[in-house]
Design a protein around this motif. Structure first.
Motif, PDB file in Angstrom:
ATOM      1  N   SER A  88      15.616  -0.649   1.441  1.00 52.65           N
ATOM      2  CA  SER A  88      16.916  -0.176   1.162  1.00 52.65           C
ATOM      3  C   SER A  88      17.678   0.759   0.604  1.00 52.65           C
ATOM      4  CB  SER A  88      16.552  -0.707  -0.636  1.00 52.65           C
ATOM      5  OG  SER A  88      15.352   0.151  -0.662  1.00 52.65           O
ATOM      6  N   LEU A  89      17.166   2.077   0.727  1.00 52.76           N
ATOM      7  CA  LEU A  89      17.692   2.887   0.837  1.00 52.76           C
ATOM      8  C   LEU A  89      18.507   3.138   1.368  1.00 52.76           C
ATOM      9  CD1 LEU A  89      14.561   5.277  -0.376  1.00 52.76           C
ATOM     10  CD2 LEU A  89      16.710   4.397  -2.386  1.00 52.76           C
ATOM     11  N   LEU A  90      18.636   2.924   2.882  1.00 55.78           N
ATOM     12  CA  LEU A  90      19.299   3.444   3.700  1.00 55.78           C
ATOM     13  C   LEU A  90      20.148   2.382   3.617  1.00 55.78           C
ATOM     14  CD1 LEU A  90      16.653   3.820   6.562  1.00 55.78           C
ATOM     15  CD2 LEU A  90      18.241   5.497   6.041  1.00 55.78           C
ATOM     16  N   VAL A  91      20.441   0.639   3.248  1.00 57.66           N
ATOM     17  CA  VAL A  91      21.533   0.353   2.913  1.00 57.66           C
ATOM     18  C   VAL A  91      22.549   0.203   1.822  1.00 57.66           C
ATOM     19  CG1 VAL A  91      21.992  -2.306   1.931  1.00 57.66           C
ATOM     20  CG2 VAL A  91      20.583  -2.068   4.170  1.00 57.66           C
ATOM     21  N   ILE A  92      21.659   0.942   0.774  1.00 57.99           N
ATOM     22  CA  ILE A  92      22.663   1.695  -0.468  1.00 57.99           C
ATOM     23  C   ILE A  92      23.453   3.287   0.143  1.00 57.99           C
ATOM     24  CG2 ILE A  92      22.563   2.980  -2.471  1.00 57.99           C
ATOM     25  CD1 ILE A  92      20.733   0.998  -3.030  1.00 57.99           C
ATOM     26  N   VAL A  93      22.768   3.686   0.652  1.00 62.65           N
ATOM     27  CA  VAL A  93      23.889   4.798   1.612  1.00 62.65           C
ATOM     28  C   VAL A  93      25.289   4.365   2.171  1.00 62.65           C
ATOM     29  CG1 VAL A  93      23.001   6.870   2.753  1.00 62.65           C
ATOM     30  CG2 VAL A  93      21.720   6.483   1.044  1.00 62.65           C
ATOM     31  N   VAL A  98      30.373   3.062   3.307  1.00 61.51           N
ATOM     32  CA  VAL A  98      31.807   2.625   4.076  1.00 61.51           C
ATOM     33  C   VAL A  98      32.929   2.828   2.764  1.00 61.51           C
ATOM     34  CG1 VAL A  98      32.396  -0.142   4.115  1.00 61.51           C
ATOM     35  CG2 VAL A  98      30.015   0.743   5.130  1.00 61.51           C
ATOM     36  N   VAL A  99      32.065   2.261   1.137  1.00 57.82           N
ATOM     37  CA  VAL A  99      33.084   2.743   0.355  1.00 57.82           C
ATOM     38  C   VAL A  99      33.649   3.977   0.346  1.00 57.82           C
ATOM     39  CG1 VAL A  99      33.332   3.039  -2.229  1.00 57.82           C
ATOM     40  CG2 VAL A  99      32.487   1.194  -0.740  1.00 57.82           C
ATOM     41  N   LEU A 100      33.632   5.110   0.699  1.00 55.72           N
ATOM     42  CA  LEU A 100      33.735   6.108   0.650  1.00 55.72           C
ATOM     43  C   LEU A 100      35.255   6.514   1.832  1.00 55.72           C
ATOM     44  CD1 LEU A 100      34.584   8.781  -0.136  1.00 55.72           C
ATOM     45  CD2 LEU A 100      32.272   9.341   1.124  1.00 55.72           C
ATOM     46  N   GLY A 101      34.903   5.399   3.068  1.00 54.40           N
ATOM     47  CA  GLY A 101      35.843   5.501   4.361  1.00 54.40           C
ATOM     48  C   GLY A 101      36.274   4.413   4.122  1.00 54.40           C
ATOM     49  N   ASN A 174      21.971   8.386  -5.131  1.00 54.07           N
ATOM     50  CA  ASN A 174      22.838   8.809  -6.873  1.00 54.07           C
ATOM     51  C   ASN A 174      24.458   8.545  -6.497  1.00 54.07           C
ATOM     52  OD1 ASN A 174      21.029   9.194  -9.219  1.00 54.07           O
ATOM     53  ND2 ASN A 174      19.954   9.712  -7.722  1.00 54.07           N
ATOM     54  N   ILE A 175      24.700   9.546  -5.062  1.00 55.72           N
ATOM     55  CA  ILE A 175      25.889  10.091  -4.670  1.00 55.72           C
ATOM     56  C   ILE A 175      26.866   8.218  -4.160  1.00 55.72           C
ATOM     57  CG2 ILE A 175      27.890  10.708  -2.293  1.00 55.72           C
ATOM     58  CD1 ILE A 175      25.814  13.182  -2.174  1.00 55.72           C
ATOM     59  N   SER A 176      26.001   7.427  -3.602  1.00 56.98           N
ATOM     60  CA  SER A 176      26.609   6.346  -3.318  1.00 56.98           C
ATOM     61  C   SER A 176      26.921   5.559  -4.797  1.00 56.98           C
ATOM     62  CB  SER A 176      25.722   5.282  -2.569  1.00 56.98           C
ATOM     63  OG  SER A 176      26.129   3.733  -2.412  1.00 56.98           O
ATOM     64  N   TYR A 177      25.534   5.545  -6.025  1.00 56.12           N
ATOM     65  CA  TYR A 177      25.821   5.679  -6.991  1.00 56.12           C
ATOM     66  C   TYR A 177      26.953   5.320  -7.971  1.00 56.12           C
ATOM     67  CZ  TYR A 177      20.829   3.077  -7.459  1.00 56.12           C
ATOM     68  OH  TYR A 177      19.941   2.720  -6.758  1.00 56.12           O
ATOM     69  N   LEU A 178      27.863   6.534  -7.998  1.00 50.78           N
ATOM     70  CA  LEU A 178      28.711   6.972  -8.212  1.00 50.78           C
ATOM     71  C   LEU A 178      30.055   6.570  -7.825  1.00 50.78           C
ATOM     72  CD1 LEU A 178      27.274  10.675  -8.951  1.00 50.78           C
ATOM     73  CD2 LEU A 178      27.989   8.966 -10.629  1.00 50.78           C
ATOM     74  N   LEU A 179      30.064   7.062  -6.543  1.00 48.13           N
ATOM     75  CA  LEU A 179      30.878   5.953  -5.826  1.00 48.13           C
ATOM     76  C   LEU A 179      31.500   5.021  -6.508  1.00 48.13           C
ATOM     77  CD1 LEU A 179      30.558   7.631  -2.038  1.00 48.13           C
ATOM     78  CD2 LEU A 179      32.859   8.603  -3.578  1.00 48.13           C
ATOM     79  N   VAL A 180      30.093   3.946  -5.854  1.00 49.73           N
ATOM     80  CA  VAL A 180      30.698   2.275  -6.650  1.00 49.73           C
ATOM     81  C   VAL A 180      30.930   1.887  -8.162  1.00 49.73           C
ATOM     82  CG1 VAL A 180      29.442   0.400  -5.999  1.00 49.73           C
ATOM     83  CG2 VAL A 180      29.430   1.321  -4.309  1.00 49.73           C
ATOM     84  N   LEU A 181      29.687   2.649  -8.538  1.00 47.82           N
ATOM     85  CA  LEU A 181      29.646   2.478 -10.032  1.00 47.82           C
ATOM     86  C   LEU A 181      30.695   2.877 -10.945  1.00 47.82           C
ATOM     87  CD1 LEU A 181      25.851   1.189 -10.553  1.00 47.82           C
ATOM     88  CD2 LEU A 181      27.359  -0.448 -10.386  1.00 47.82           C
ATOM     89  N   SER A 182      31.516   2.832 -12.305  1.00 47.87           N
ATOM     90  CA  SER A 182      32.083   3.541 -13.245  1.00 47.87           C
ATOM     91  C   SER A 182      30.943   4.311 -14.096  1.00 47.87           C
ATOM     92  CB  SER A 182      33.313   2.986 -14.017  1.00 47.87           C
ATOM     93  OG  SER A 182      32.279   2.189 -15.277  1.00 47.87           O
ATOM     94  N   PRO A 183      31.017   4.956 -14.629  1.00 44.24           N
ATOM     95  CA  PRO A 183      30.300   6.252 -15.815  1.00 44.24           C
ATOM     96  C   PRO A 183      30.101   4.865 -16.542  1.00 44.24           C
ATOM     97  CG  PRO A 183      31.907   7.145 -15.397  1.00 44.24           C
ATOM     98  CD  PRO A 183      33.096   6.170 -14.460  1.00 44.24           C
TER      99      PRO A 183
END
Length: 387
Positions: A88-93, A98-101, A174-183
């Motif tokens: 699950s962690l690897l999927v989120i990472v 992908v979102v960043l790319g 946590n970097i993935s969360y910050l990229l996908v979700l707004s504050p």
């Protein structure tokens, strides 16, 4: 000196068995409940507390049954849940990458990461409580050292592999969360992984709560497994009631210790919530860590004892300073009455030590209860290091 060391050791065991480990089980089981229930309450910012606590209680009872039935079964469950956790962690990472790319992440979250935050020492200490909680599982291996094969080698390798791995995955997730979700979404979500999955995975979003549910189930099981062993060994050494040192005559599991730990955890689930339990549990935990490390430094200076594991002195010194900060900063900057309750609970162990350990006071009713419960649970005393 030996008597004072025994008293200090008893205080650590006293707080650990009666509060620290059961509270950790309660906290992680509440986290398990949030993710297990989240798919049934889509779009809800807060889920019914009665439902969460009921699911957390079911989780604790289920793991009690598994651990009482077979230690091998509990270990297998832990391995399966660990695989689900890493997956699950690897999927989120990977999803965050992908979102960043694609250039569609909330990159401003990194530019204004500390916007509207506080620099108060106490608030920073409380934030550390929440963050360091993610790494607290490292000490579970220490609690089952007696059951490890070749512990002098395997314990070191387990810690050297696990801690850097957990640190790396924790940061990347946590970097993935910050990229996908707004504050605002980060602040309002009770289950961030579920919110993340709804935005990134689409129809496959159900995989995230399933994987995280298995992950938290495994964490609870690991805490249960290690915590019950400490209770069992403490009783075997005479620091807890004798009944807790017994094992099932057929299953060879520490059934009384497991049942006692589960009972205390169930009591703590009723009034508590995850954040509150973690904060005050971490406060008490860092008191005991600091005390233990200070004793280590004292023994290193005053006693020439065999040391199976050797580390540079600077490491325990840094840990001691960190413990002092994490204990004193929240008290000085943001005092709360609960901190006083924790100190009083810690001090209550002193009269208990003198009554039950130093003077070895054994009430007749306790001896009778031990005998009847021994017959009811089909348990018997265990001898150290018997296969």
């Amino acid at each position: 000196m030996e008597r004072s060391q025994e008293r200090d050791a008893f205080l650590v065991i006293y707080t650990f068995v009666l509060l620290v480990r059961p509270a950790a089980i309660a906290a992680v089981s509440l986290s398990f409940a949030e993710y297990a229930v989240a798919p049934f309450y889509p779009g809800c910012s807060s889920m019914p507390q009665a439902v969460l606590k009921a699911v957390a209680a079911i989780c604790i009872l289920l793991l009690t049954l598994v651990n009482c039935w077979s230690s091998r079964l509990a270990t297998m469950l832990m391995n399966v849940c660990t695989v689900a956790k890493v997956f699950s962690l690897l999927v989120i990472v990977g999803g965050g990458a992908v979102v960043l790319g694609q250039g569609r992440g909330y990159t401003e979250a990194f530019l204004f990461a500390f916007h509207n935050t506080t620099q108060q020492a106490g608030r920073i200490g409380m934030a550390f409580y929440q963050g360091l909680w993610s790494f607290d599982g490292w000490n579970n291996v220490n609690y089952v050292l007696e059951e490890l094969k070749n512990p002098k080698q395997n314990l070191v390798w387990a810690l050297m592999i696990a801690i850097p791995l957990v640190t790396s995955l924790y940061l990347l997730v946590n970097i993935s969360y910050l990229l996908v979700l707004s504050p605002n979404e980060l602040l309002s979500s009770d289950a961030m992984a579920v919110s993340w999955g709804n935005q990134v995975l689409g129809d496959w979003a159900w995989l995230v709560p399933l994987a995280v549910t298995l992950s938290t189930l495994g964490s609870t099981n690991g805490t249960f497994f290690g915590g019950s062993r400490v209770c069992y060994v403490a009783a075997r050494e005479g620091h807890m009631p004798q009944l807790l040192s017994m094992v099932h005559v057929h299953r060879l599991t520490p059934t009384p210790a497991l049942m006692f730990t589960a009972a205390v955890a169930l009591v703590l689930v009723i009034p508590g919530n995850f954040s509150t339990i973690v904060n005050f549990l971490s406060f008490l935990g860092w008191i005991t860590y600091g005390t233990t490390i200070s004793c280590l430094l004292y023994l290193r200076m005053k006693k020439n004892l065999p040391r199976p594991y050797k580390v540079p002195t600077v490491i325990p010194v840094i840990m001691l300073l960190a413990s002092l900060y994490l204990v004193l900063a929240p008290i000085i900057d943001h005092p709360q009455i609960e901190f006083l309750y924790i100190f009083l609970f810690l001090l209550s162990g002193i009269p208990v030590y003198f009554l039950l350990v130093h003077f070895q006071c054994q009430p007749k009713w306790l001896q009778m209860a031990t005998m009847y419960l021994q017959l009811l649970l089909e348990v018997a005393p265990a001898i150290k290091n018997v296969d």
